[in-house]
Design an enzyme around this catalytic site. Structure first.
Site, mmCIF file in Angstrom:
data_model
loop_
_atom_site.group_PDB
_atom_site.id
_atom_site.type_symbol
_atom_site.label_atom_id
_atom_site.label_comp_id
_atom_site.label_asym_id
_atom_site.label_seq_id
_atom_site.Cartn_x
_atom_site.Cartn_y
_atom_site.Cartn_z
ATOM 1 N NE ARG A 196 -2.354 1.493 3.515
ATOM 2 C CZ ARG A 196 -3.397 0.879 4.294
ATOM 3 N NH1 ARG A 196 -4.845 0.120 4.476
ATOM 4 N NH2 ARG A 196 -2.917 1.102 5.618
ATOM 5 C CB SER A 256 -12.200 -2.348 1.928
ATOM 6 O OG SER A 256 -10.946 -2.533 1.883
ATOM 7 C CE LYS A 314 -8.363 2.799 3.538
ATOM 8 N NZ LYS A 314 -8.400 1.783 3.220
#
Length: 518
Positions: free
Chosen positions: A43, A112, A141
């Site tokens: 990521r 997700s 996040k």
């Protein structure tokens, strides 16, 4: 659909901003792979495309050498450029159908999800796995949705169990060595559990990612410690083992750490001493790690206060004891009396595992999400025995715990076996903190019988209620005021009888097994 078999057990998600000084992301990933990480998601939210691709190539060499997949977060172009095994996308990213068209049928696509509706659409769209959460608040996040907690995980796993049992599901969101066991074990529903946990900061920010990865993988693979098999659940067999538990309390002097309603502090300390255990009353968070490290220590959380600050204190203590697999008993005092307390109960259940949950009818019904009637700390509801047993068994099954519902008849269940105990005396309902001190006794018994929590609960309730009967029968007892010291005396005397091998007092035990008719 991707034809390869993927092990999602320990799913590493990278974040370059969390890497400790003196090392690199590549080095952290390499060490994590040595520790047992089974899949990696790269990521890079802020990297330029060329830098992203260069890093992805380096990490892909590591994952290929280890025989594990590398997924790219969001960026299909990067995944295609390095021929990664797949991608992970979010609800606001490219749609699954387009991603599949671009990547082809053999690549992994994860999505997700936070809600059953999102999981339903993801399954229909043909994803290969679900990333569920955030489970808890996370600093790595900024979530677009509030944390879903254990209850949210259960909802999605329940859906998968009935519709698509073989769709892998991985939880994410502040999962670490302190929270992993609860996330894995408490979210499981009949015939369905998580396939793994996704971890970010616990590994990437660690000075020793290899060791942390190894410990996390062990947690994923190990069965819940409370899954013990008891051969004989008949009342006579359980009662016969009660003296052993009480004698062991005196022999080992377990530490009972109380977070308790302050009106009960002195009484609870005296009762704990009377049964042979050692009480400590500490609300000092910096001490919790030390107390939870004591081998024969245990925690009683008696929800005397339900303020946000108090809930954070409870959670801090529970986290330390859960992490070390030490016993925790929960007394949801007045759990259904106010909105504040109902929210406190939800918060604690969403982040904690309790070995025993003890309360009166109103409290247990509130914890189970059933309608309850409470006046302060007192329960004013009066349901049928069938209804109470149904609620108790359901709560025990859902929370993987032992539930003790107190009243004129006490109900104890592990979700499979349910006993109804009929000992006790009316004086117990006429003194302050009678239920609170039962929590002290249950915690002491649990500490020496963690392998059989049901037996510990039966032993604690019988010791307390039969001691109450014997105390009330003393000539010196004229009412509730003289009953309390007599009760403490009888607890002390019964404990000594058990230490000497005398179990004659248990002839007074009134225990029946209850089986629901429907």
């Amino acid at each position: 659909m991707a034809p390869i078999k993927v092990d999602y057990s320990l799913y590493l998600v990278t974040d370059p901003n969390l890497v400790p000084d003196g090392t690199t992301l590549e080095e952290q990933v390499e060490k994590a792979i040595k520790g047992g990480v089974t899949i990696v998601q790269l990521r890079e939210k802020d990297a330029e495309t060329k830098d992203f691709i260069d890093r992805a190539k380096k990490i892909h060499e590591m994952t290929k050498a280890a025989g594990i997949p590398l997924l790219i977060n969001d960026r299909l172009d990067v995944a295609l450029a390095i021929d990664a095994e797949g991608v992970h996308i979010g609800q606001d990213d490219i749609d699954v159908a387009t991603a599949r068209k671009l990547l082809g049928p053999d690549k992994i696509i994860g999505l997700s999800v936070n809600y059953v509706s999102e999981a339903t659409k993801a399954v229909e769209d043909g994803v290969d796995y679900l990333g569920v959460g955030a489970v808890y608040d996370t600093s790595t996040k900024i979530p677009k949705q509030p944390p879903i907690g254990i209850s949210g995980l259960r909802k999605i796993l329940s859906y998968l169990s009935s519709v698509h049992r073989y769709m892998p599901a991985v939880a994410i969101g502040s999962i670490n060595l302190q929270t992993a066991r609860n996330v894995l074990n408490l979210s499981a529903v009949p015939s369905r559990s998580l396939d793994g946990i996704a971890v970010v900061s616990a590994i990437i920010a660690s000075p020793d990612p290899e060791t942390v990865s190894r410990e996390l993988l062990q947690i994923v693979k190990e069965p819940p410690y409370w899954m013990s098999v008891v051969k004989d659940r008949t009342p006579p067999a359980i009662i016969a083992d009660v003296p052993t538990i009480i004698a062991k309390v005196q022999e080992t002097t377990p530490l009972v750490h109380h977070l308790i309603n302050r009106v009960a502090t002195n009484f609870a300390a005296n009762v704990t001493l009377a049964v042979g255990a050692s009480p400590v009353m500490s609300e000092n968070i910096p001490e919790f790690a030390d107390f939870s490290s004591i081998e024969n220590g245990s925690l009683l959380v008696n929800m005397g206060f339900a303020t946000p600050e108090a809930v954070e204190m409870y959670l801090a203590a529970i986290t330390e004891y859960n992490q070390r697999l030490r016993p925790v008993v929960y007394d949801p005092v007045a759990g259904g009396a106010s909105t504040l307390r109902k929210e406190a109960v939800k918060a604690l259940l969403n982040r904690s595992h309790f070995d025993i949950i003890k309360g009166n009818e109103g409290e247990i019904f509130a914890v189970a999400g059933e309608m309850s009637h409470m006046r302060g700390v007192d329960s004013t509801s009066s349901s049928s025995m069938e209804k109470k047993v149904h609620v108790v068994e359901g709560l025990a099954t859902k929370e993987k715990t032992i539930v003790v519902l107190t009243g004129p008849q006490d109900i104890i269940s592990d979700g499979i076996t349910t006993f109804v105990l009929s000992n006790g005396h009316d004086y117990l309902s006429s003194i302050t903190a009678s239920g609170c001190v039962l929590g002290s006794i249950l915690t002491a018994c649990l500490t020496v019988s963690l392998e059989d929590r049901f037996l510990a609960a039966v032993a604690g309730v019988l010791l307390y209620t039969i001691a109450a009967e014997r105390a009330a029968a003393q000539p010196s007892v004229r009412g509730p005021g003289t009953f309390v010291p007599a009760l403490i005396d009888e607890l002390y005397l019964l404990r000594n009888m058990c230490a000497k091998g005398d179990s004659s007092w248990l002839s007074a035990a009134k225990v029946e097994r209850f089986v629901l008719t429907s």
